[in-house]
Design an enzyme around this catalytic site. Structure first.
Site, short mmCIF file in Angstrom:
data_model
loop_
_atom_site.label_atom_id
_atom_site.label_comp_id
_atom_site.label_asym_id
_atom_site.label_seq_id
_atom_site.Cartn_x
_atom_site.Cartn_y
_atom_site.Cartn_z
N CYS A 26 0.85 -1.20 0.00
CA CYS A 26 0.00 0.00 0.00
C CYS A 26 0.88 1.24 0.00
O CYS A 26 2.11 1.16 0.02
CB CYS A 26 -0.94 0.02 1.21
SG CYS A 26 -0.09 0.18 2.79
N CYS A 29 3.61 1.65 2.65
CA CYS A 29 4.87 0.94 2.37
C CYS A 29 5.79 1.82 1.53
O CYS A 29 6.98 1.96 1.83
CB CYS A 29 4.59 -0.36 1.62
SG CYS A 29 3.54 -1.52 2.49
N ASP A 441 7.72 29.80 -31.56
CA ASP A 441 8.76 30.25 -32.47
C ASP A 441 8.19 30.19 -33.89
O ASP A 441 7.25 29.45 -34.15
CB ASP A 441 9.98 29.34 -32.34
CG ASP A 441 11.06 29.67 -33.34
OD1 ASP A 441 11.42 30.85 -33.45
OD2 ASP A 441 11.52 28.74 -34.04
N ASP A 640 12.10 24.65 -31.79
CA ASP A 640 12.78 23.48 -32.37
C ASP A 640 14.27 23.67 -32.53
O ASP A 640 14.97 22.73 -32.89
CB ASP A 640 12.18 23.17 -33.75
CG ASP A 640 12.61 24.19 -34.79
OD1 ASP A 640 12.64 25.40 -34.47
OD2 ASP A 640 12.92 23.78 -35.93
N ASP A 644 16.36 28.35 -29.40
CA ASP A 644 15.15 28.34 -28.57
C ASP A 644 15.40 27.73 -27.19
O ASP A 644 14.56 27.84 -26.30
CB ASP A 644 14.03 27.54 -29.25
CG ASP A 644 13.59 28.15 -30.57
OD1 ASP A 644 13.50 29.39 -30.62
OD2 ASP A 644 13.34 27.40 -31.52
#
Length: 749
Positions: A26, A29, A441, A640, A644
């Site tokens: 559970c 634990c 961008d 990309d 950036d």
């Protein structure tokens, strides 16, 4: 704050270890293991995922070791080992399920006769025939004992380990509840042996049926948890198993693990490409839909790169392996998904805090329930008071609370990965739903990133002959605009000839002789320099094209104006629809670009973006993000390129395109593997749906306990019914999380 040299070196030496932890039952634990590991000297941080049964530890090898970390987990009462491979993990999961199945069927077989006798005690089933032998107390004792101590041994072992480490978990609740029923029944059985004429009511069936139902719940839970890792299994199944390698003049069929960088790999039509590489010979069409989502195969020839696990459709290819094993694109994706599924979202801290104090409070409520019934509500009625206390202990097991968050994270990140959206962690999955501003961008994100020939206006020439002359003249130029003209002319079917007397005029254009004709291509200044007039109508058209953000080139042939061409970085097909989806979600879209304002405004109008920040240097992009954040906006940056990366790191959520650079992907919190901007809206939708799912799970897990405990304490819930409800609560939480795997992402969401 400035770090000392020693602190910097220490940070560099930090390592991460992933351990498989078994035996947790559970959330308590998981919390105990996490606290135990975090308290060790040399451990910077520890995160334990109950659903995945996995611990991730950041530690300093100079201060501790892997052996000490494993030893600590074992001291707490659990088994630990270094993370196994996906196949080993699946085999362990299968063994766990088989173990639950064997225990359940054995327990059910022994418990059924006891359940049969219990049913006959209810007025509804009083007419049921029960064999006299089953009513014998010692026979019931013989049936219940192996269930209690053999099949139920893991509960006792777990309870002992928990109490030894001064904690309490689900095992303590189950061991307490079932032992109370069993030993009270044993007491009555022994007493009845000396008072044979006295009628006794036994509760062996209570303990046996409870253990059976709890094991059944664990079986369902394991089966359901296995389904949450379906994305990992699917990704692993994409890999090729073997590769045909050419070494020392011999063609060898070897397992993929033995391929090394630099190997020449032969791929026949219809075979999977085993590793990332570069084509050195052959041409073919390759299906890369496993990575890009694009169903149309991509043409590959010498010099092109190929991705491991993509499918070679038509021709024979020879590739040079450039990335193998854990360095391939697919392995990178699998690693990101695994890390995301194993991470802990901030909202899980709520459940962790509750779990930490939950069991002791429940035990106290159970004791209070027993005392209240025995002394006040039903004075002297020990059996009834005990039943109600047992029901409280059993109904309160915090399994559902521990599963509420991690199962949703696993299902959500897995489903998103299948659709090409990679979340790097649960915290990013949680944060994304709060985004109210998307910064995009321009070049390579909204646009293709490469100039294309968009408009052709010949004057006094046929289009084909105009393109032949202009395209041939531009062939010797290395300028990107010239490359766009040559490529556009070739695609239009124009024949390209060799050019003579080629001269580049820096900043203005080129001049050359093609098929005996003098050709000029460039700016209006170039034509003016050679005294070639351009009519007013052509100049007006030129102005209109430039307002659209296009670069216009004028052409003259044999000293006479011959027409114009326009080149532009064209929008991706998905950009308009993606921005429209973002706006429909009531999220502001902002364009951030280093390009000139006129071009940026033209692209923004075309795509549907109102707010544009143009002519920003790479270093200034991060500053623009900070300005938006300072105004109270929660910002996601989409990019990309290398330029950036600072903005991606500064934003609340950085979204990198899988078609972009590795730097952008590594910096980003979310990667869109397909390069499709619809993935932005998909990521937000998945985040929103997952957070809703987590809140549903937490609400029902807490509501279940908050309602169930008082009902059990008031005597309205039989222990066996409490056991069934407890088992089903965990299963229902997992099944609710699995609904995320059926979520459809895309423009129709």
């Amino acid at each position: 704050m400035t770090l000392s040299k020693e602190a910097i070196e220490r940070t560099k030496s930090e390592q991460q270890l992933t351990l498989d932890v078994s035996g947790m039952t559970c959330a308590v634990c998981a919390s105990r293991v996490e606290k135990g590991l975090s308290g060790l000297p040399g451990v910077a941080r520890a995160n334990v995922n109950f659903a995945l049964e996995r611990a991730t530890v950041d530690y300093f090898p100079s201060d501790t070791s892997v052996g000490k970390l494993i030893q600590k987990v074992e001291h707490l009462g659990y088994a630990a080992s270094e993370k196994r491979s996906g196949l080993d993990f699946e085999e362990t999961r299968r063994r766990e399920i088989r173990g639950h199945q064997i225990r359940f069927f054995a327990s059910a077989l022994l418990s059924f006769p006891l359940l049969w006798t219990m049913a006959s005690h209810f007025s509804t089933f009083s007419s049921i025939w029960v064999p006299a032998i089953l009513l014998n107390a010692w026979i019931q004792f013989g049936l219940a004992t192996p269930v209690q101590f053999v099949i139920g041994y893991p509960f006792y072992a777990g309870a002992f380990k928990a109490l030894r480490s001064k904690s309490a978990d689900m095992n303590v609740l189950v061991a307490l509840g079932t032992s109370a029923a069993y030993f009270y029944s044993l007491y009555l059985t022994v007493r009845g042996a000396f008072q044979p004429s006295r009628h006794i009511e036994l509760y062996y069936e209570t303990s046996a049926v409870l253990i059976t139902l709890i094991i059944l719940g664990k079986l369902f839970e394991s089966l359901a948890k296995g389904r949450t890792s379906a994305a990992i299994k699917t990704l692993m199944g994409m890999r090729a198993k073997t590769a045909l390698v050419f070494r020392d003049g011999v063609e060898l069929n070897i397992t993929i693990e033995h391929v090394v960088v630099g190997d020449i790999v032969h791929i026949k039509p219809g075979e999977k490409i085993p590793v990332d590489g570069e084509v050195v010979d052959g041409t073919s069409a390759v299906d890369e839909s496993m990575l890009t989502g694009e169903s149309i195969p991509v043409e590959k020839r010498a010099g092109d790169t190929v991705i491991g696990a993509s499918l070679n459709k038509l021709g024979f290819l020879k590739i040079r392996a450039t990335k193998v094993g854990k360095d391939t694109a697919l392995a990178h994706i699998i690693r990101i998904v695994e890390e995301a599924q194993g991470s802990k979202a901030p909202i899980q801290r709520i459940a962790d805090k509750i779990s930490g104090v939950f069991v002791p409070i429940v035990v106290a409520i159970a004791v209070l329930t027993f005392l209240t019934w025995f002394f006040l509500l039903s004075p002297g009625e020990f059996a009834g008071a005990l039943e109600n206390a047992i029901a409280v202990l059993v109904i309160a097991c915090p399994c559902a609370l521990g599963l509420a968050t991690p199962t949703s994270i696993m299902a959500g990140t897995g489903r998103a990965a299948e659709m090409g959206v990679l979340f790097k962690g649960g915290e990013h999955l949680e944060s994304t739903h709060r985004v109210n501003t998307i910064v995009l961008d321009k070049t390579g994100t909204l646009t293709q990133g490469q100039p294309k020939l968009t408009d052709i206006f010949p004057q006094g020439f046929e289009k084909e002959s105009f393109l032949e002359l202009v395209g041939s003249a531009e062939r010797n130029s290395e300028h990107p605009l010239a490359e766009a003209v040559v490529e556009g002319a070739a695609q239009a079917g124009a024949k390209l000839f060799a050019a003579d007397d080629f001269v580049s005029v820096p900043g203005h254009g080129i001049r050359a002789r093609v098929q005996g004709k003098a050709v000029l291509v460039g700016s209006a200044r170039l034509l003016a320099r050679f005294g070639i007039p351009v009519d007013e109508e052509a100049l007006k058209r030129m102005g209109d094209l430039e307002k659209q953000g296009k670069t216009v080139m004028l052409a003259a042939i044999d000293g006479r104006f011959a027409g114009m061409l326009a080149v532009a970085d064209t929008l991706k097909q998905t950009s308009r629809g993606a921005v429209a989806r973002i706006r429909e979600m009531r999220i502001e879209a902002v364009m951030l670009t280093g390009d000139n304002t006129r071009t940026a405004q033209a692209i923004a109008r075309e795509v549907g973006i109102d707010r544009v920040v143009a002519e920003v240097l790479p270093a200034g992009k991060a500053d623009e993000i900070k300005k938006l954040q300072a105004s109270g906006r929660v910002v996601a940056m989409v990019g990309d390129g290398i330029n950036d990366a600072p903005a991606l790191a500064t934003a609340d959520i950085g979204i990198g395109l899988g078609t972009g650079t590795d730097v952008a992907m590594e910096t980003a919190d979310i990667t869109l593997m397909r390069g499709d901007l619809n993935g932005i809206a998909d990521a937000i939708v998945m985040s929103r749906k997952t957070m809703t799912n987590i809140k549903q799970n937490l609400f029902w897990a807490l509501a279940y306990n908050c309602l169930g405990i008082p009902v059990a304490a008031m005597g309205f819930l039989a222990p066996w019914l409490a056991g069934a409800a407890m088992a089903m609560s965990s299963v229902s939480v997992v099944l609710n999380a699995l609904r995320l795997q059926r979520l459809r992402l895309g423009k129709h969401v």
